[in-house]
Write a protein that holds these residues in place. Structure first.
Motif, mmCIF file in Angstrom:
data_model
loop_
_atom_site.group_PDB
_atom_site.id
_atom_site.type_symbol
_atom_site.label_atom_id
_atom_site.label_comp_id
_atom_site.label_asym_id
_atom_site.label_seq_id
_atom_site.Cartn_x
_atom_site.Cartn_y
_atom_site.Cartn_z
ATOM 1 N N SER A 103 0.642 -1.262 -0.092
ATOM 2 C CA SER A 103 0.054 -0.101 -0.153
ATOM 3 C C SER A 103 0.774 1.384 -0.020
ATOM 4 C CB SER A 103 -1.006 -0.116 1.359
ATOM 5 O OG SER A 103 -1.919 1.006 1.270
ATOM 6 N N LEU A 106 2.510 1.727 -3.648
ATOM 7 C CA LEU A 106 1.334 2.261 -4.421
ATOM 8 C C LEU A 106 1.101 3.656 -4.369
ATOM 9 C CD1 LEU A 106 -0.192 0.770 -6.638
ATOM 10 C CD2 LEU A 106 -2.099 0.337 -5.190
ATOM 11 N N GLY A 107 0.980 3.998 -2.957
ATOM 12 C CA GLY A 107 0.579 5.521 -2.683
ATOM 13 C C GLY A 107 1.749 6.314 -3.113
ATOM 14 N N LEU A 110 1.827 6.136 -7.020
ATOM 15 C CA LEU A 110 0.822 6.932 -7.834
ATOM 16 C C LEU A 110 0.705 8.373 -7.492
ATOM 17 C CD1 LEU A 110 -1.982 4.305 -7.563
ATOM 18 C CD2 LEU A 110 -0.730 4.939 -9.486
ATOM 19 N N SER A 111 1.109 8.971 -6.546
ATOM 20 C CA SER A 111 1.214 10.344 -6.149
ATOM 21 C C SER A 111 1.933 11.249 -6.966
ATOM 22 C CB SER A 111 1.814 10.487 -4.572
ATOM 23 O OG SER A 111 3.214 10.220 -4.616
ATOM 24 N N SER A 114 -0.452 12.987 -9.692
ATOM 25 C CA SER A 114 -1.567 13.718 -8.978
ATOM 26 C C SER A 114 -1.554 15.085 -9.863
ATOM 27 C CB SER A 114 -1.254 13.986 -7.754
ATOM 28 O OG SER A 114 -1.219 12.907 -6.904
ATOM 29 N N HIS A 119 -6.370 13.894 -5.593
ATOM 30 C CA HIS A 119 -5.511 12.769 -5.859
ATOM 31 C C HIS A 119 -4.562 12.533 -5.000
ATOM 32 C CE1 HIS A 119 -6.414 13.556 -10.521
ATOM 33 N NE2 HIS A 119 -7.140 13.218 -10.025
ATOM 34 N N THR A 123 -3.795 9.243 -2.520
ATOM 35 C CA THR A 123 -2.592 8.434 -2.833
ATOM 36 C C THR A 123 -1.687 8.449 -1.546
ATOM 37 O OG1 THR A 123 -1.569 10.242 -4.016
ATOM 38 C CG2 THR A 123 -2.573 8.728 -5.464
ATOM 39 N N TYR A 124 -1.221 9.677 -1.284
ATOM 40 C CA TYR A 124 -0.428 9.953 -0.004
ATOM 41 C C TYR A 124 -1.120 9.975 1.419
ATOM 42 C CZ TYR A 124 3.161 11.892 2.895
ATOM 43 O OH TYR A 124 3.992 12.320 4.084
ATOM 44 N N LEU A 127 -3.528 5.619 0.846
ATOM 45 C CA LEU A 127 -2.908 4.459 0.521
ATOM 46 C C LEU A 127 -1.714 4.501 1.479
ATOM 47 C CD1 LEU A 127 -3.212 4.208 -3.270
ATOM 48 C CD2 LEU A 127 -4.034 2.805 -1.648
ATOM 49 N N CYS A 186 8.818 10.579 -7.735
ATOM 50 C CA CYS A 186 7.971 9.759 -6.928
ATOM 51 C C CYS A 186 7.812 8.365 -7.480
ATOM 52 C CB CYS A 186 6.361 10.371 -7.106
ATOM 53 S SG CYS A 186 5.911 11.836 -6.305
ATOM 54 N N GLY A 190 9.046 5.281 -5.176
ATOM 55 C CA GLY A 190 8.193 3.879 -5.075
ATOM 56 C C GLY A 190 8.843 2.751 -5.316
#
Length: 500
Positions: A103, A106-107, A110-111, A114, A119, A123-124, A127, A186, A190
């Protein structure tokens, strides 16, 4: 003399194998895995302004927007703790830790895509926050199951990962932003967060690594023979149950049902117990009550502990928030001098996490007592620090503060686990995080209001120290009462032993 001889004749000593936590071994690999996860995931808590500041400004949001995202993340992190506790009970600590690490990855990933504040909140805020809550709960539960005597040392070493991450990651984030931009930074962060998933794979069921220890058990032969004699006893038919004679229950007799010690047991034709004993169906509320171990909240001592730990964490979090502003506006320091003081806090924090747990384990000091002693330490250090403006003095006081603060982080969950059963630890830690999520926002807002209303950082620091004093007023009387109860119990046991 004859009485004593007969007592000796009726007892014997047997050696039995007992399984205990390894207090090391594979447990150190679990600590390494938790530290890895903390380096690349927990350290993201302090990276928000550096990583997302310019992106939020480009979206048209200022400090208020940043506060919304950060508050959402902290809210989800704390309220994710009880959910993690339930999933740990239903599955395993490894599964929950891996779910949390995935999680987080992914957060963060995907951030980078944004385009508006919503968004970032999803995400941040959601998630990443949920992942951090899952990791905090499951990693502590895993370490707690592997260690007994060296628990503080193990938790301290795992938390060192957070300190290392907070020291190194700002430089990594700055480099990535300068060379790859916001989205690239980001995505690469990740990828670094994937190391946390590797760390969670090191968590194995403690049953595989339990140590076998021989212990002497005193067996009373008279009691043992009595138990064997009455093992399959059946209540006489002349006895009554619920006001009716048992011999009237002809249908129960035909179905092979008997009553033993007031409990209804079913037997099949061969005299063996029926495995399909019907169990009363639980309501949904009863199941939730059991899964979350809400019964823990019926204990005044447990409530005292989780409220007290929430107050200490609120106090140190709020101080960390205003400390840079205090250095710049009251002590008139530039950014470089401010960074030096903050680095002094971080380095001393790491040293404290490595040394204080060793001292605690060596002298067998309870986590609650360590929290009380370090809280007194922090009250004195911060109150002196609030009136200093000299750089060298502030650097020294920053080191003292960071050293004491480390024990709050290490001992808060241990103090909760010391006051519940092993199977209740996931739910207990989750409830502690839940109360933290309830107490931190309003208390933090109140401390901010004091700063704005008085216009004084010294008044705000004094209010933070007042929180720690409230914590001491809650815990010290309870600790004294608990000690008196233990002594009374020991005295009673000694009297019973003398009588026997």
């Amino acid at each position: 003399m004859s009485k004593r001889n007969s007592l000796t004749m009726s007892t014997r000593v047997e050696k039995r194998i007992k399984l205990i936590p390894p207090d090391g071994g594979w447990g150190w690999m679990v600590v390494t895995g938790a530290a890895l996860s903390n380096i690349f995931n927990q350290s993201m808590l302090s990276m928000f302004s550096l990583l997302y500041g310019d992106a939020l400004e480009a979206m048209g949001h200022n400090t208020k927007g940043a506060a919304i995202v950060l508050s959402t993340m902290l809210f989800v992190t704390n309220f994710g703790g009880p959910i993690a506790g339930v999933i740990v009970k239903l599955t395993s600590t490894r599964f929950v830790a891996m779910l949390g690490a995935c999680s987080c990855t992914l957060g963060i990933f995907l951030s980078g895509f944004s385009t508006n504040i919503w968004h970032l909140i999803m995400t941040y805020g959601f998630l990443l926050g949920l992942g951090l809550g899952f990791i905090q709960n499951s990693s502590f539960v895993a370490i707690n199951s592997y260690f007994k005597l060296k628990k503080s040392r193990a938790v301290g070493l795992a938390n060192v990962g957070t300190g290392i991450g907070q020291t190194l990651m700002p430089h990594v984030v700055r480099y990535l932003l300068e060379n790859y931009g916001f989205r690239g930074a980001c995505m690469l962060l990740g990828c670094l967060s994937l190391h946390g998933i590797g760390g969670t794979l090191l968590i194995q069921p403690v049953e595989r690594h339990m140590k076998k220890v021989e212990e002497d058990v005193i067996i009373d032969d008279k009691v043992h023979l009595l138990e064997e004699k009455h093992k399959n006893i059946v209540i006489d038919k002349s006895l009554k149950i619920n006001g009716e004679p048992l011999n009237k229950s002809t249908n129960a007799e035909k179905n092979g049902k008997h009553f033993e010690n007031g409990l209804k047991l079913e037997h099949n034709v061969n005299g063996k117990s029926n495995s399909n004993i019907s169990k009363p169906k639980q309501s949904m509320l009863a199941k939730i009550y059991g899964l979350f171990d809400i019964s823990l909240l019926s204990s005044p001592r447990f409530l005292n502990i989780i409220i007290g730990t929430a107050l200490t964490v609120t106090s140190i979090q709020n101080f960390s928030l205003i400390f840079p502003f205090f250095l710049q506006k009251v002590a008139a320091m530039d950014k470089q001098q401010t960074a030096n003081c903050m680095s002094a806090v971080a380095i001393a924090d790491i040293v404290g996490r490595l040394t204080l747990p060793v001292i605690q384990d060596k002298f067998k000091i309870k986590a609650r007592l360590m929290l009380i002693m370090t809280s007194i330490w922090l009250i004195i250090v911060r109150q002196v620090l609030a009136y200093q403006t000299d750089l060298n003095v502030l650097l020294f006081m920053s080191c003292l503060y960071g050293f004491g603060r480390s024990m709050i982080i290490v001992a808060r969950n241990i103090s909760i686990s010391e006051n519940c059963r092993m199977d209740q630890v996931p739910a207990a830690v989750g409830l502690g995080m839940l109360f933290m999520g309830i107490i931190v926002p309003p208390t933090g807002y109140f401390l901010g209001w004091i700063r704005d209303h008085t216009g004084s950082y010294v008044a705000c620091i004094s209010a933070q120290n007042a929180l720690l004093m409230l914590f001491l007023f809650m815990w010290i009387p309870d600790m004294i009462l608990m000690r008196l109860q233990e002594r009374r119990k020991q005295k009673k046991n000694m009297e019973e032993l003398e009588l026997s």
